[in-house]
Design a protein around this motif. Structure first.
Motif, PDB file in Angstrom:
ATOM      1  N   GLY A 185     -33.209 -44.778   9.323  1.00 41.17           N
ATOM      2  CA  GLY A 185     -32.704 -44.862  10.689  1.00 41.17           C
ATOM      3  C   GLY A 185     -33.323 -43.813  11.597  1.00 41.17           C
ATOM      4  O   GLY A 185     -34.248 -43.091  11.218  1.00 41.17           O
ATOM      5  N   ARG A 186     -32.787 -43.757  12.808  1.00 48.30           N
ATOM      6  CA  ARG A 186     -33.277 -42.791  13.791  1.00 48.30           C
ATOM      7  C   ARG A 186     -32.727 -41.401  13.508  1.00 48.30           C
ATOM      8  O   ARG A 186     -31.692 -41.241  12.876  1.00 48.30           O
ATOM      9  N   ASN A 187     -33.434 -40.405  14.005  1.00 48.60           N
ATOM     10  CA  ASN A 187     -33.027 -39.011  13.837  1.00 48.60           C
ATOM     11  C   ASN A 187     -31.712 -38.778  14.572  1.00 48.60           C
ATOM     12  O   ASN A 187     -31.622 -39.016  15.764  1.00 48.60           O
ATOM     13  N   PRO A 188     -30.675 -38.305  13.877  1.00 54.09           N
ATOM     14  CA  PRO A 188     -29.380 -38.099  14.530  1.00 54.09           C
ATOM     15  C   PRO A 188     -29.411 -37.013  15.605  1.00 54.09           C
ATOM     16  O   PRO A 188     -28.587 -37.016  16.510  1.00 54.09           O
ATOM     17  N   LYS A 189     -30.356 -36.094  15.527  1.00 54.36           N
ATOM     18  CA  LYS A 189     -30.476 -35.077  16.583  1.00 54.36           C
ATOM     19  C   LYS A 189     -30.867 -35.727  17.900  1.00 54.36           C
ATOM     20  O   LYS A 189     -30.418 -35.308  18.953  1.00 54.36           O
ATOM     21  N   GLN A 190     -31.692 -36.743  17.832  1.00 49.95           N
ATOM     22  CA  GLN A 190     -32.143 -37.432  19.027  1.00 49.95           C
ATOM     23  C   GLN A 190     -31.098 -38.430  19.505  1.00 49.95           C
ATOM     24  O   GLN A 190     -31.033 -38.739  20.682  1.00 49.95           O
ATOM     25  N   ASN A 191     -30.260 -38.944  18.585  1.00 52.45           N
ATOM     26  CA  ASN A 191     -29.217 -39.901  18.936  1.00 52.45           C
ATOM     27  C   ASN A 191     -27.956 -39.224  19.448  1.00 52.45           C
ATOM     28  O   ASN A 191     -27.155 -39.841  20.118  1.00 52.45           O
ATOM     29  N   ASP A 192     -27.739 -37.977  19.059  1.00 48.32           N
ATOM     30  CA  ASP A 192     -26.466 -37.303  19.299  1.00 48.32           C
ATOM     31  C   ASP A 192     -26.366 -36.832  20.748  1.00 48.32           C
ATOM     32  O   ASP A 192     -26.795 -35.745  21.087  1.00 48.32           O
ATOM     33  N   ASN A 193     -25.771 -37.663  21.573  1.00 48.41           N
ATOM     34  CA  ASN A 193     -25.521 -37.294  22.961  1.00 48.41           C
ATOM     35  C   ASN A 193     -24.085 -36.840  23.143  1.00 48.41           C
ATOM     36  O   ASN A 193     -23.677 -36.483  24.233  1.00 48.41           O
ATOM     37  N   SER A 194     -23.312 -36.887  22.061  1.00 50.85           N
ATOM     38  CA  SER A 194     -21.919 -36.464  22.158  1.00 50.85           C
ATOM     39  C   SER A 194     -21.849 -34.948  22.237  1.00 50.85           C
ATOM     40  O   SER A 194     -22.787 -34.234  21.956  1.00 50.85           O
ATOM     41  N   THR A 195     -20.706 -34.474  22.625  1.00 52.88           N
ATOM     42  CA  THR A 195     -20.523 -33.025  22.769  1.00 52.88           C
ATOM     43  C   THR A 195     -19.576 -32.532  21.687  1.00 52.88           C
ATOM     44  O   THR A 195     -18.520 -31.990  21.974  1.00 52.88           O
ATOM     45  N   LEU A 196     -19.960 -32.766  20.434  1.00 53.72           N
ATOM     46  CA  LEU A 196     -19.155 -32.249  19.339  1.00 53.72           C
ATOM     47  C   LEU A 196     -19.260 -30.732  19.333  1.00 53.72           C
ATOM     48  O   LEU A 196     -20.336 -30.174  19.407  1.00 53.72           O
ATOM     49  N   SER A 197     -18.129 -30.100  19.272  1.00 54.19           N
ATOM     50  CA  SER A 197     -18.134 -28.640  19.272  1.00 54.19           C
ATOM     51  C   SER A 197     -17.300 -28.136  18.119  1.00 54.19           C
ATOM     52  O   SER A 197     -16.494 -28.854  17.550  1.00 54.19           O
ATOM     53  N   VAL A 198     -17.510 -26.902  17.815  1.00 52.38           N
ATOM     54  CA  VAL A 198     -16.815 -26.293  16.687  1.00 52.38           C
ATOM     55  C   VAL A 198     -15.537 -25.697  17.135  1.00 52.38           C
ATOM     56  O   VAL A 198     -15.273 -25.145  18.099  1.00 52.38           O
ATOM     57  N   PHE A 237     -13.540 -36.575  -2.348  1.00 50.30           N
ATOM     58  CA  PHE A 237     -14.699 -36.855  -3.210  1.00 50.30           C
ATOM     59  C   PHE A 237     -15.670 -37.846  -2.569  1.00 50.30           C
ATOM     60  O   PHE A 237     -16.873 -37.577  -2.471  1.00 50.30           O
ATOM     61  N   ILE A 238     -15.191 -38.998  -2.141  1.00 49.05           N
ATOM     62  CA  ILE A 238     -16.080 -40.032  -1.589  1.00 49.05           C
ATOM     63  C   ILE A 238     -16.756 -39.573  -0.299  1.00 49.05           C
ATOM     64  O   ILE A 238     -17.966 -39.733  -0.153  1.00 49.05           O
ATOM     65  N   PRO A 239     -16.027 -38.982   0.677  1.00 49.33           N
ATOM     66  CA  PRO A 239     -16.735 -38.502   1.869  1.00 49.33           C
ATOM     67  C   PRO A 239     -17.773 -37.426   1.562  1.00 49.33           C
ATOM     68  O   PRO A 239     -18.815 -37.359   2.218  1.00 49.33           O
ATOM     69  N   THR A 240     -17.513 -36.586   0.569  1.00 50.96           N
ATOM     70  CA  THR A 240     -18.467 -35.542   0.199  1.00 50.96           C
ATOM     71  C   THR A 240     -19.751 -36.157  -0.353  1.00 50.96           C
ATOM     72  O   THR A 240     -20.859 -35.749   0.021  1.00 50.96           O
ATOM     73  N   VAL A 241     -19.615 -37.143  -1.222  1.00 50.60           N
ATOM     74  CA  VAL A 241     -20.792 -37.817  -1.766  1.00 50.60           C
ATOM     75  C   VAL A 241     -21.522 -38.562  -0.650  1.00 50.60           C
ATOM     76  O   VAL A 241     -22.758 -38.506  -0.559  1.00 50.60           O
ATOM     77  N   PHE A 277     -20.841 -27.995   8.313  1.00 44.27           N
ATOM     78  CA  PHE A 277     -19.497 -27.793   8.849  1.00 44.27           C
ATOM     79  C   PHE A 277     -18.465 -28.545   8.024  1.00 44.27           C
ATOM     80  O   PHE A 277     -17.362 -28.042   7.790  1.00 44.27           O
ATOM     81  N   PHE A 278     -18.813 -29.754   7.577  1.00 43.92           N
ATOM     82  CA  PHE A 278     -17.902 -30.471   6.692  1.00 43.92           C
ATOM     83  C   PHE A 278     -17.684 -29.676   5.409  1.00 43.92           C
ATOM     84  O   PHE A 278     -16.551 -29.536   4.946  1.00 43.92           O
ATOM     85  N   THR A 279     -18.756 -29.151   4.841  1.00 46.79           N
ATOM     86  CA  THR A 279     -18.656 -28.384   3.598  1.00 46.79           C
ATOM     87  C   THR A 279     -17.788 -27.137   3.790  1.00 46.79           C
ATOM     88  O   THR A 279     -16.939 -26.825   2.947  1.00 46.79           O
ATOM     89  N   TYR A 305     -15.810 -32.230  10.811  1.00 49.56           N
ATOM     90  CA  TYR A 305     -15.074 -32.637   9.621  1.00 49.56           C
ATOM     91  C   TYR A 305     -14.553 -34.066   9.810  1.00 49.56           C
ATOM     92  O   TYR A 305     -14.739 -34.918   8.949  1.00 49.56           O
ATOM     93  N   PHE A 306     -13.922 -34.306  10.952  1.00 46.87           N
ATOM     94  CA  PHE A 306     -13.354 -35.631  11.199  1.00 46.87           C
ATOM     95  C   PHE A 306     -14.436 -36.688  11.391  1.00 46.87           C
ATOM     96  O   PHE A 306     -14.211 -37.863  11.092  1.00 46.87           O
ATOM     97  N   ALA A 307     -15.606 -36.294  11.871  1.00 52.76           N
ATOM     98  CA  ALA A 307     -16.720 -37.248  11.996  1.00 52.76           C
ATOM     99  C   ALA A 307     -17.110 -37.767  10.617  1.00 52.76           C
ATOM    100  O   ALA A 307     -17.397 -38.961  10.453  1.00 52.76           O
TER     101      ALA A 307
END
Length: 128
Positions: free
Chosen positions: A115-128, A65-69, A25-27, A4-6
């Protein structure tokens, strides 16, 4: 809550791509916060701004509204679609179903014009 915060950190960023996980998750969290605002509005009997929205719910809806769009546009970019496809939701029933179908589809493999695929870029450990 990290997902959500991302999205909130990218408040009005319409460029790039967003993963399904980020969008959904944002939704989900957005819907929970909207429900909580509605419950608080009802419990405190706050005046309604328009039909169905209390003051707190309307303020949160304006904020979100703006982040959702933006996250919707980035999600469409993840499938190599232009963000203008988001306007399809203006077509009653069918448009929303088509947009929902787009939101559940997997991303395009590798890089695309957005841009590049975010799955391949995402090295962070964002967790739920």
């Amino acid at each position: 809550m990290n997902w959500y915060f991302a999205v909130i950190r990218k408040y009005a960023q319409f460029q790039g791509r967003s993963r399904r996980k980020e969008f959904w998750f944002f939704t989900l969290i957005n819907a929970c916060i909207s429900l909580a605002c509605s419950l608080v509005d009802t419990t405190l009997q706050l005046p309604t701004v328009m039909e169905g929205y209390g003051v707190l719910g309307a303020l949160y809806a304006a904020f979100a509204f703006i982040p959702t769009v933006a996250v919707t546009v980035r999600r469409l970019h993840d499938q190599d679609r232009t963000g203008w496809w988001a306007l399809i939701m203006l077509i009653p029933i069918v448009g929303i179903l088509v947009l929902l179908y787009f939101m559940v589809q997997n991303s395009t493999e590798g890089s695309n014009r957005f841009g590049r695929n975010p799955k391949q870029n995402d090295n962070s450990t964002l967790s739920v």
